[in-house]
Motif scaffolding. Structure first.
Motif, short mmCIF file in Angstrom:
data_model
loop_
_atom_site.label_atom_id
_atom_site.label_comp_id
_atom_site.label_asym_id
_atom_site.label_seq_id
_atom_site.Cartn_x
_atom_site.Cartn_y
_atom_site.Cartn_z
N ALA A 696 0.85 -1.20 0.00
CA ALA A 696 0.00 0.00 0.00
C ALA A 696 0.88 1.24 0.00
CB ALA A 696 -0.91 0.01 1.23
N ASP A 697 0.44 2.25 -0.72
CA ASP A 697 1.07 3.57 -0.66
C ASP A 697 0.20 4.41 0.25
OD1 ASP A 697 2.35 5.92 -1.02
OD2 ASP A 697 2.10 6.04 -3.19
N THR A 698 0.66 4.60 1.50
CA THR A 698 -0.21 5.23 2.50
C THR A 698 0.62 5.98 3.54
OG1 THR A 698 -2.07 4.82 4.00
CG2 THR A 698 -0.31 3.18 3.98
N LEU A 757 -6.34 -4.27 4.50
CA LEU A 757 -6.80 -3.38 3.44
C LEU A 757 -6.64 -1.94 3.92
CD1 LEU A 757 -8.37 -3.31 0.69
CD2 LEU A 757 -10.45 -3.16 2.05
N VAL A 758 -6.16 -1.06 3.02
CA VAL A 758 -6.08 0.37 3.34
C VAL A 758 -7.12 1.11 2.51
CG1 VAL A 758 -4.65 2.44 3.22
CG2 VAL A 758 -3.66 0.29 4.03
N LEU A 766 -7.56 1.17 -1.93
CA LEU A 766 -6.50 1.64 -2.82
C LEU A 766 -6.53 0.83 -4.12
CD1 LEU A 766 -3.46 2.15 -0.41
CD2 LEU A 766 -5.12 3.84 -1.19
N PRO A 767 -6.25 1.49 -5.26
CA PRO A 767 -6.26 0.76 -6.54
C PRO A 767 -5.10 -0.23 -6.64
CG PRO A 767 -5.47 3.00 -6.86
CD PRO A 767 -5.92 2.91 -5.43
N GLU A 768 -5.24 -1.15 -7.61
CA GLU A 768 -4.16 -2.11 -7.85
C GLU A 768 -2.97 -1.39 -8.46
OE1 GLU A 768 -5.40 -5.46 -10.22
OE2 GLU A 768 -7.37 -5.47 -9.28
N PRO A 769 -1.77 -1.97 -8.35
CA PRO A 769 -0.59 -1.38 -9.00
C PRO A 769 -0.86 -1.19 -10.50
CG PRO A 769 0.07 -3.19 -7.58
CD PRO A 769 -1.42 -3.18 -7.59
N LEU A 770 -0.46 -0.03 -11.05
CA LEU A 770 -0.57 0.31 -12.47
C LEU A 770 -2.01 0.53 -12.95
CD1 LEU A 770 2.12 -2.07 -14.04
CD2 LEU A 770 2.34 0.38 -13.60
#
Length: 974
Positions: A696-698, A757-758, A766-770
């Motif tokens: 996660a990017d958080t 889950l974030v 949060l969306p999936e990578p890419l």
């Protein structure tokens, strides 16, 4: 529940209608399934759940009859309802004998659905042949052919009561419906005249009879026998006693197994196709499951890896055609369906569009990816087509009915991992689960089997000429190869797979064959801690030097966990080029761009000795775990008595003991699908077992700066969070990825963590990578505060970030008495408007219920019963899709598909029309009957014609579109 994918479990009977071009399969659990063109599927279930023994389609009708092992007969019809066809049971009937007669008197052994479409002839164990009227299934006493009557019509020297016992076969004369062949078990065969109730010819075989088959012109028939022989018999127009033309033992002269079924198919070039089941030499090949095809000098014995249930031939069904001209051989084996193209040289197999043998190697895990981009889809199909060059290019020959279901709205993939180290890619977009591509990880490792071994190589002089066919191969060269976790990034084409012996492979898609070295890295999860010793299996040995890979997904790096325990969790972030993996000892992070290990974290607790035993010590582990559990139960009972002051009635103590036993057993549920995994328990042991990993990017350190992070949840209720520093793209290869532990959360109830889950500032996952880079998702809200959702087996808990303070929780086990087994975020779209959708949690519990829980407020929306709570393997195998559908194994070979969403439904919707040819066929059959009647007694068949007309009218009344068109024809026909 919408559709069943895969191959029916324990098939027991096969039927085919050349008129409808539909195939029917019956199973030992009483299910009956009809298949036609891809997408045309019907299913029925007998209430009795008894084994289906035989299936027979009524000629030129949308009807079929099934015989169960309780001797009951069931009439099924395909009826139109709401614009689509449905399979319905119309009547059921059990043949009853006179009072005091033995059960064998009415035990049905052979069935003939007569071309008049009015009557079923039922051969029995006692030798009698009964006639049952259609569609009522009422016995027509005046048409019964008893063995006594048959014996009276035979010459005295053949009058042996025992020669007329047990009817093995009933066959209608292909040119004269007024005559039927009756074959008895001891070798006697009679041609019976239905009008005059007499034997016109009798044939004496010297061997026990297995089956009969008429040649197309009716001039001769073939009988096959228990000793592995078949005999041709001429049928002359006069009453001379026929002698066999030829008796052949194809695989003699040594004793052979029985030939249980045979076809003799005529062709334009004069050479017939002789196709039969069995007949192999007993001593050397008695254990083989084979079907032989002989055409002139060409002979092949197709060798199946599972028992052959039945087979049929697809050939010209036009009554006016002079030759059979067979096109395909369709074989139902116990574990797969195999179709052989008889038109193409070499007789190659046809790639089936459905009825895939999912369990050709046992399924160990599965992974679903929704909405695959077209470019990736085409590349996977291209890789798969290169693997299928040995298949025939003929169109699928079983093509009845019309698929009227709407086209799938998107391309979906279901990936299954198998015990033999393979991953299969299935097209799961529609009703047919179709194999696109098969990936094997075996080439990376050194195993006992050479991947270049060809099972089909045959010497020129090899006898019998056996040829292996089919894909079912339940034997794994090495159980350590088994795939346990799969993760595919649909945007980058990166694939990570992890296995039983701690192997983690990262792959990328290549459209060409390639030869390259696979980089190796080791991850020591114990970090040389003292006092620990791995007692399980060794790691797999890897090949040195370059390895050749075929087009498709090719491994470029292997991470080997030490100890080589089964990989229990896996996550891939294709944007950051990172892969995370966890076992029962800890977890690690690997940079697959720099091919460098970033860090490892040992989660092993001093009491976690069980985690070091490994799957090969499973029995010992299980015994130890049981001992620990029962000791704790005893301690609990003692302490509970002490708390009650030693009082309490015997019934109370008994009740408490029973509850403890039940709780203990519930806690020790094992998933049979994961039978190679260490015994799992929520006790003191296995607290370090890593259940889930999440990127996660958080906001982890403070509320002003967000950063990449990795989260891990364990069996002991611990959540670890690591801050990651991923260099920007221009310096990605120069600077290392760094990681630092930022948080450690211990849940008070210590239940296993099954999901993390974030949620962003809009409370959206949060969306999936890419996903954002491909414009398929909005950018996450980084302005508002983020929230962390931790799902354990017992409760859902929301924390604020970055402080990790508890905000909200839902205690599932305390309220519902169930435990969470699987959880995922599902997007539910409105079926009325395209601009509304919502994200909810789809939760599967150990009771087999599915619950929908709202985000972020954790309110229970709805609950559905889905899987039986006793079906532990079904619950363990369940996989959810991103849009509210799911799959679970209802048997080793079948997925049940279900939908929680009204918008995303994939279910069969098909139409089977009574083709217009029916009337022509009817006229043809009627004229044949009329000719026969003119030769004998016209009165009998006049009534049959009227009944036949009424039946036809009744069938066509169901089709309103053609009613007016047909009505006048019927009236004129009368």
């Amino acid at each position: 529940q919408t559709v069943e994918h895969g191959f029916p479990h324990q098939p027991s009977a096969l039927g085919y209608s050349p008129f409808l071009r539909l195939m029917a399969i019956g199973t030992r659990s009483g299910a009956i399934k009809l298949y036609g063109a891809p997408g045309v599927e019907f299913m029925g279930l007998h209430e009795e759940n008894n084994t289906v023994m035989q299936i027979h389609f009524i000629p030129d009708q949308c009807q079929l009859v099934t015989l169960l092992d309780d001797n009951s007969l069931h009439l099924w019809s395909l009826k139109q309802h709401g614009g689509a066809s449905e399979l319905r049971e119309e009547h059921r009937f059990t043949l009853k004998g006179p009072p005091g007669s033995p059960p064998s008197a009415t035990q049905v052994t052979a069935i003939l659905a007569h071309s008049s479409r009015e009557v079923l002839y039922l051969g029995t164990e006692s030798g009698g042949v009964f006639a049952a009227e259609l569609p009522s299934l009422r016995v027509l006493e005046d048409r019964t052919i008893t063995s006594e009557v048959v014996l009276q019509r035979l010459p005295e020297d053949n009058c042996n009561r025992r020669s007329c016992e047990l009817v093995e076969a009933l066959r209608e004369h292909p040119k004269n419906p007024g005559q039927i062949l009756i074959g008895y078990s001891r070798g006697l065969i009679v041609l019976w005249d239905l009008q005059n109730n007499k034997v016109t010819h009798h044939f004496l075989g010297s061997q026990q009879l297995e089956n009969l088959y008429w040649q197309r012109d009716g001039s001769k028939f073939i009988s096959c026998h228990y000793d592995g022989s078949y005999t041709q018999w001429p049928v002359s127009s006069d009453n001379r006693q026929p002698e066999p033309l030829e008796n052949t033992v194809p695989y003699g002269p040594f004793p052979c197994k029985a030939i249980s079924k045979i076809y003799w198919q005529t062709t334009k070039n004069g050479l017939p196709y002789i196709i039969f089941q069995g007949g192999m030499p007993r001593a050397s090949y008695g254990d083989r499951h084979s079907i032989s095809v002989i055409h002139g000098s060409h002979q092949t014995a197709f060798d199946f890896t599972s028992r052959v249930i039945d087979f049929f031939i697809i050939f010209t069904s036009e009554p006016a055609a002079e030759f059979d001209d067979p096109s395909a051989l369709v074989v139902l084996a116990e574990e797969e369906l195999v179709v052989i193209d008889l038109k193409t040289a070499g007789w190659p197999a046809v790639h089936p569009p459905y009825l895939a043998s999912l369990h050709c190697s046992a399924i160990t895990c599965s992974h679903h990816v929704s909405n695959i981009p077209l470019k990736l889809w085409e590349r996977i199909i291209s890789a798969g087509s290169k693997q299928n060059i040995h298949y025939s290019s003929m169109p699928w020959p079983i093509d009845g009915g019309t698929n009227i279901a709407p086209d799938p709205p998107q391309r979906d993939l279901l990936l299954t991992g198998h015990e033999d180290g393979t991953v299969r890619f299935w097209d799961a977009s529609g009703v047919c689960l179709h194999l696109l591509y098969k990936l094997s990880t075996v080439r990376v490792f050194l195993t006992d089997a050479d991947p270049n071994d060809n099972m089909n190589t045959l010497g020129e002089d090899e006898w019998p000429p056996l040829r292996k066919v089919g894909t079912f191969d339940p034997y794994s060269d090495d159980p350590r190869l088994g795939i346990q976790k799969i993760y595919l990034c649909k945007y980058s084409g990166y694939l990570a797979v992890a296995g039983t012996a701690g192997q983690v492979l990262v792959m990328e898609l290549n459209d060409e064959d390639a030869e390259h070295v696979v980089d190796h890295a080791e991850a020591d999860l114990l970090q040389d801690q003292e006092g620990y010793r791995w007692k399980g299996h060794e790691k797999l040995k890897t090949r040195e030097g370059p390895v050749r890979f075929e087009a498709g997904f090719q491994p470029f790096v292997l991470v080997q966990c030490q100890p080589p325990a089964v990989v229990t969790s896996l996550a891939l972030h294709s944007e950051w080029k990172l892969v995370a993996f966890g076992t029962s000892h800890g977890f690690g992070l690997f940079d697959h761009q720099q091919k460098r290990l970033v860090f490892v974290k040992c989660t092993l607790h001093p009491s976690d000795q069980l985690a070091l035993e490994g799957p090969l010590s499973r029995v010992k582990s299980l015994k130890k775990s049981l001992r620990q559990s029962f000791r704790r139960i005893r301690r609990s009972r003692v302490s509970s008595r002490k708390r009650r002051g030693g009082g309490g009635s015997a019934s109370e103590v008994q009740e408490a003991n029973a509850k403890f036993d039940q709780d203990a057993l519930q806690e020790m549920e094992l998933a049979p699908v994961q039978r190679k995994i260490e015994a799992r328990s929520a006790e003191d042991s296995f607290t370090g077992f890593v259940r889930t990993l999440y990127f996660a990017d958080t906001f982890l350190r403070d509320s002003s700066r967000h950063c990449p992070s990795l989260w891990a949840g364990t069996n002991g209720g611990t959540v670890y969070a690591f801050c990651l520093r991923v260099p920007p793209a221009e310096r990605r290869m120069d600077e290392p990825v760094r990681a630092e532990q930022a948080k450690e959360i211990q849940l008070m109830h210590r239940a296993p963590v099954v999901g993390i889950l974030v949620l962003d500032g809009r409370s959206t996952p949060l969306p999936e990578p890419l996903e954002v880079a491909h414009d398929l998702s909005k950018s996450p809200d980084m302005q508002g505060s983020h929230q962390l959702l931790v799902v354990s087996e017992e409760q859902f808990k929301v924390f604020t970030l970055p402080k990790v303070s508890s905000k909200l929780k839902l205690k599932l086990t305390a309220l519902e008495g169930c435990r969470v087994r699987k959880v995922t975020v599902a997007n539910f779209g409105s079926c009325k408007t395209d601009d509304y959708s919502e994200n909810d949690l789809a939760v599967l519990t150990n009771l087999g219920d599915i619950q929908i829980i709202s985000l972020p407020f954790l309110k229970l929306q709805i609950r559905y019963p889905c899987i039986r709570k006793e079906d532990v393997s079904g619950i363990a195998s369940c996989v959810f899709t991103k849009y509210g559908q799911g799959f679970y194994l209802i048997s080793p070979s079948e997925f049940e598909r279900f939908s929680l969403s009204t918008k995303w439904l994939v279910e069969p919707r098909c139409l089977v029309d009574m083709p217009e040819v029916t009337s022509n066929n009817h006229v043809h059959n009627k004229s044949a009957v009329e000719n026969s009647a003119r030769k004998s007694s016209p009165g009998d068949y006049g009534e049959e014609e009227r009944k036949s007309g009424r039946l036809m009218e009744h069938a066509l009344l169901n089709d309103e579109k053609v009613l007016k068109e047909i009505q006048s024809t019927l009236e004129g026909g009368r």
